[in-house]
Scaffold this active site. Structure first.
Site, mmCIF file in Angstrom:
data_model
loop_
_atom_site.group_PDB
_atom_site.id
_atom_site.type_symbol
_atom_site.label_atom_id
_atom_site.label_comp_id
_atom_site.label_asym_id
_atom_site.label_seq_id
_atom_site.Cartn_x
_atom_site.Cartn_y
_atom_site.Cartn_z
ATOM 1 N N PRO A 2 -1.847 -1.310 4.942
ATOM 2 C CA PRO A 2 -1.335 -2.630 4.613
ATOM 3 C C PRO A 2 -1.968 -3.730 5.436
ATOM 4 O O PRO A 2 -1.803 -3.777 6.651
ATOM 5 C CB PRO A 2 0.152 -2.529 4.917
ATOM 6 C CG PRO A 2 0.350 -1.195 5.574
ATOM 7 C CD PRO A 2 -0.977 -0.645 5.904
ATOM 8 N N GLU A 3 -2.662 -4.612 4.773
ATOM 9 C CA GLU A 3 -3.090 -5.865 5.390
ATOM 10 C C GLU A 3 -2.167 -6.931 4.824
ATOM 11 O O GLU A 3 -1.202 -6.617 4.132
ATOM 12 C CB GLU A 3 -4.575 -6.108 5.089
ATOM 13 C CG GLU A 3 -5.428 -4.925 5.565
ATOM 14 C CD GLU A 3 -6.929 -5.118 5.389
ATOM 15 O OE1 GLU A 3 -7.387 -6.261 5.445
ATOM 16 O OE2 GLU A 3 -7.626 -4.122 5.198
#
Length: 271
Positions: A2-3
DNA sequence: CACGGATCCTGATGGC
DNA sequence: TGCCATCAGGATCCGT
């Protein structure tokens, strides 16, 4: 995994459904990166007032405090009234009147941390040194350039550090530097103002587009509804070592920076 | 202080 | 049920 885009897509997928829910119980699985910071029972009876995002953190505003969730490398969140039975990698679960919020995180680099408020030392430790939000007006090209001037390390490392601007992770760092035509090893302090302006707009464009498309899913990303993103169709350089550049057909090169893989085109990107 | 490297953990993959 | 090395979207801590 997850960015910023993935975290934002996750937030959008349950923010409206969890609003005003009352917490009925909280279960912890195996230890995550940091302890919860309070007894699970302390959350019982509290209401969820809203869900915000700061960098890669999800922030749940509760009637009595702040619940900070980080997805680490392999975390994903589910929310719904009828989730399947918990699996071996479900390490946080919060049953509410409107559904169950669950964090699945095989590698357990993620965390769920409670603080009495956003100014609580525990919250400040996690959030206090974060850089500017890239998708707000506070992210301004002139200031970005001035801050880059102060950093003598490689621009890719500067992006990942999140002290100047938050939310750019390992995939989007390579992608934004490609868009801006800047080599990842270039020292941030040596980037000219016009090129800093290009990078600034590339960050905005790439992250905005990724949110719109539902987040990346190079491996296994899905939002809290279990729907997957489509970013992998658009990656210009990430995970494309040896393949022809989509712009000039030169082979994409790779290098290691801070134990992370970086991808770039040595023809399209200049020092 | 700023910087580079080691580190946490589990799973997937590929070479042998 | 083969074994082993390497790699994976993050971020902190600890040396120098």
């Amino acid at each position: 995994m997850p960015e910023l885009p993935e975290v934002e897509v996750t937030r959008l997928s349950f923010v409206d459904r969890i609003a005003s829910a009352r917490i009925e119980s909280v279960q912890m699985g195996k230890p995550l990166r940091w302890p919860l910071g309070c007894a699970p029972a302390h959350l019982h009876g509290q209401q969820v007032l809203g869900v915000r995002r700061r960098g890669k953190y999800l922030l749940l505003d509760l009637t009595g405090g702040l619940l900070m969730m980080h997805l680490g490398m392999s975390g994903s969140v589910s929310f719904g009234p009828d989730l399947p039975a918990p699996g071996k990698h479900d390490h946080f679960e919060m049953v509410t009147t409107l559904g169950t919020l669950r964090l699945n995180d095989p590698r357990r680099f993620g965390a769920v941390v409670y603080a009495a408020s956003e100014t609580d030392p525990v919250a400040l430790k996690l959030l206090g040194r974060l850089g500017v939000e890239p998708l707000t007006d506070a992210f301004e090209a002139q200031a970005f350039y001035r801050l880059l001037k102060l950093k003598n390390t490689a621009i890719k490392q500067v992006l990942l550090a999140g002290e100047i601007v938050v939310g750019v992770g390992n995939i989007y760092a390579s992608e934004t530097l490609f868009m801006a035509g800047i080599r990842p090893a270039t020292r941030a302090s040596r980037i000219s103002k016009p090129r800093a302006v290009l990078l600034h707009s590339a960050i905005r464009r790439v992250l905005t587009q990724a949110v719109t498309k539902g987040g990346s899913t190079l491996k296994d990303f899905s939002n809290a509804n279990g729907e997957q993103g489509h970013f992998q169709l658009d990656a210009m350089v990430y995970d494309r070592a040896g393949l022809p550049c989509r712009v000039c057909a030169s082979p994409i090169k790779t290098l290691r920076q801070g134990q992370r893989s970086t991808f770039y085109c040595s023809n399209c990107q200049k020092p």
